[in-house]
Design an enzyme around this catalytic site. Structure first.
Site, short mmCIF file in Angstrom:
data_model
loop_
_atom_site.label_atom_id
_atom_site.label_comp_id
_atom_site.label_asym_id
_atom_site.label_seq_id
_atom_site.Cartn_x
_atom_site.Cartn_y
_atom_site.Cartn_z
N ALA A 33 0.83 -1.20 0.00
CA ALA A 33 0.00 0.00 0.00
C ALA A 33 0.86 1.25 0.00
O ALA A 33 1.12 1.86 1.05
CB ALA A 33 -0.95 -0.02 1.19
N GLY B 151 1.70 9.23 -7.15
CA GLY B 151 2.08 8.08 -7.96
C GLY B 151 3.58 8.00 -8.07
O GLY B 151 4.26 7.44 -7.21
N ARG C 27 10.64 -4.30 -10.24
CA ARG C 27 10.70 -3.98 -11.67
C ARG C 27 11.28 -5.14 -12.47
O ARG C 27 10.91 -5.35 -13.62
CB ARG C 27 11.50 -2.69 -11.87
CG ARG C 27 10.72 -1.47 -11.46
CD ARG C 27 11.55 -0.22 -11.31
NE ARG C 27 10.70 0.87 -10.82
CZ ARG C 27 11.13 1.93 -10.18
NH1 ARG C 27 12.43 2.08 -9.94
NH2 ARG C 27 10.28 2.86 -9.77
N GLU D 112 4.56 0.37 -11.04
CA GLU D 112 5.93 0.19 -10.55
C GLU D 112 6.91 1.05 -11.32
O GLU D 112 8.04 0.66 -11.59
CB GLU D 112 6.32 -1.29 -10.55
CG GLU D 112 5.47 -2.10 -9.58
CD GLU D 112 6.06 -3.44 -9.19
OE1 GLU D 112 7.30 -3.55 -9.15
OE2 GLU D 112 5.27 -4.35 -8.92
N SER E 61 7.12 4.22 -17.91
CA SER E 61 8.26 4.18 -18.84
C SER E 61 9.06 5.47 -18.78
O SER E 61 10.29 5.47 -18.91
CB SER E 61 7.77 3.92 -20.27
OG SER E 61 7.28 2.60 -20.39
#
Length: 394
Positions: free
Chosen positions: A124, A131, A248, A371, A374
C-alpha cells in the site's frame, strides 16, 4: 557470461510452464469475463512453492535465486498477468520486504502464512494524489500511547489506490508519513486488514487485469502497536524503493512472458489461417511482424536475466536500479508492441475474446505504468548516464 539456465532454474521454469498450461490457460477467458480469478489458484501457488521462492526455509520458504524466480514469473505472465501479479506483490514486494527488514517476531507471524498461500499481502504505497512522486504521500501515522504497551503504538489515517490484492490481503504493507521531513519522514507498517477502521473497496471497470483484485484502501483511525512497524521510523521510503527495484525485474519478467504468449499465439494462428490459397504465414509482411516480435522478446528476456543475475551477485544499489529500469522499460514496451503485432496477425478475430490476443493487448498496457512509468524508467537511466537527477529542481 553464461546465458543458459542452470539445472535448478530450468526445473523451476518447466514446473511453472506445466502449471500454467494445465491450470491457468484453460480458465483465463472465464476469469477475465467475470473479473475475478478463482481464489483456489492461490492455494495451488502455495502448494507448488511459487509464493515461497527466495524466502528462507525456516519460514516456509523455497531456496531459489532471482534468475530462477524470474523464470517462474515469466511463465505466469505468459498464462495470466492477473495471476502473475498475485505472486509479484504478495511474495516479491511484501514477503521479501519482511524477510529483509522484519523482526524475528514479524517473520514468524507472517512469512509462513504468505509462503503457504494461507494468506496474501498487498503493498500500500500509491495514493490518489501520489504516484511517481512516492515521497509526497500524505497518509499519516501518529503516536498513540494509550493501551498500546510500553513501546507505544500508532494511529493510521489515509487513503491508498490501485492496490493489487487489496481486497484479498490479510496484511497490508502500509507506508505512512510520521513526520514532515519529505521522503525521510515515511515509515512502513504491517497492518492486518481485519482491524477496525480498515476498509478495502474493489476497483471495477479496468481496461485489463480484470481478474486481479485491485482496490482502494481507506484507513480511519486504524490502531497498531509499535511491533507492527517494519524497519526504523522514517526509513519506510527506502524500504519501498528497494522493493520496487527488484519488483521492476519481476514486472519485466511478467511482461516478457506476456509478449512470448502473444507471439506464440500469432505464430500458431498464422500457420492455420489461409487467405489467397495459402497460410498467411507465407506472406512477407506477416513474417516481418513475427520476426520483429521475436527479436524484441528475446532482448527483453536477456535484459531481465541480466538484471536478475546482478541481483544474485550482489550488485550495488545504483547499478541494480539502472539495470532493473532498463529491463522494465524495454520489456513493458515490448509487451505492448508484440501484443499489438499479434492482434494485427489475427485481424478481426483478434478483436474478440474468443482468441487470447485481445486480453494480451489490454493486460500489456498497464505494464508501462505501474511500478514506475516508462518515462520514470528513462529518467533513472538518464541519471545513471549523466549524473544529473532530472527530478531535482535546479
Amino acid at each position: 557470461m553464461d546465458l543458459e539456465l542452470n539445472e535448478t532454474q530450468a526445473a523451476f521454469r518447466k514446473m511453472a510452464a506445466e502449471f500454467v498450461d494445465a491450470e491457468i490457460v484453460p480458465n483465463v477467458r472465464e476469469w477475465d469475463r467475470r473479473e475475478e480469478v478463482d481464489l483456489g489458484i492461490v492455494r495451488r501457488l502455495g502448494e507448488l512453492g511459487f509464493l515461497a521462492l527466495g524466502i528462507p526455509e525456516e519460514y516456509g520458504g523455497v531456496e531459489c535465486d532471482m534468475v530462477g524466480y524470474t523464470t517462474v514469473i515469466e511463465e505466469l505472465g505468459r498464462g495470466d498477468s492477473s495471476v502473475r501479479g498475485i505472486v509479484s506483490v504478495s511474495l516479491g514486494l511484501v514477503a521479501k520486504s519482511i524477510a529483509a527488514h522484519g523482526t524475528e517476531a514479524q517473520k514468524q507471524e507472517w512469512l509462513p502464512q504468505l509462503t503457504s498461500g494461507e494468506a496474501l499481502a498487498c503493498f500500500a504505497l500509491t495514493e490518489p494524489g501520489t504516484g511517481s512522486d512516492a515521497g509526497s504521500l500524505i497518509s499519516r501515522a501518529r503516536r498513540d500511547m494509550k493501551g498500546a504497551g510500553e513501546a507505544g503504538g500508532w494511529v493510521l489515517n489515509g487513503q491508498k489506490t490501485f492496490i493489487t490484492n487489496g481486497t484479498w490481503a490479510k496484511v497490508a504493507l502500509v507506508f505512512a508519513r510520521t513526520s514532515d521531513d519529505g521522503g525521510r519522514g515515511v515509515t512502513a507498517f504491517l497492518v492486518p486488514t481485519d482491524l477496525p477502521g480498515f476498509t478495502a473497496n474493489t476497483i471495477h471497470g479496468k481496461l485489463g487485469l480484470r481478474g486481479q483484485a485491485t482496490a482502494e484502501l481507506v484507513l480511519e483511525d486504524v490502531r497498531v502497536p509499535d511491533s507492527a512497524r517494519l524497519g526504523e521510523v522514517g526509513k519506510g521510503l527506502g524500504i519501498a524503493l528497494g522493493a520496487l527495484t527488484k519488483g521492476r525485474i519481476s514486472v519485466a519478467a511478467g511482461a516478457t512472458g506476456l509478449a512470448q504468449g502473444a507471439l506464440n499465439a500469432a505464430v500458431k494462428y498464422a500457420g492455420e489461417r489461409e487467405q489467397f490459397g495459402r497460410p498467411i504465414a507465407a506472406f512477407q509482411l506477416v513474417q516481418e511482424l513475427l520476426a520483429d516480435s521475436a527479436v524484441e522478446v528475446e532482448a527483453a528476456r536477456l535484459l531481465t536475466w541480466r538484471a536478475a543475475s546482478m541481483a544474485d551477485r550482489g550488485a550495488g544499489r545504483q547499478d541494480l536500479a539502472t539495470a532493473a529500469s532498463m529491463a522494465k522499460y524495454h520489456a513493458s514496451e515490448t509487451a505492448v508492441k508484440v501484443s499489438n503485432n499479434a492482434l494485427q496477425v489475427f485481424g478481426g478475430y483478434g478483436y474478440t475474446d474468443e482468441t487470447p490476443v485481445g486480453k494480451y493487448v489490454r493486460d500489456a498496457r498497464v505494464l508501462t505504468l505501474y511500478e514506475g512509468t516508462s518515462q520514470m524508467q528513462k529518467l533513472i537511466i538518464g541519471r545513471a548516464l549523466t549524473g544529473i537527477d532530472a527530478l531535482v529542481p535546479r
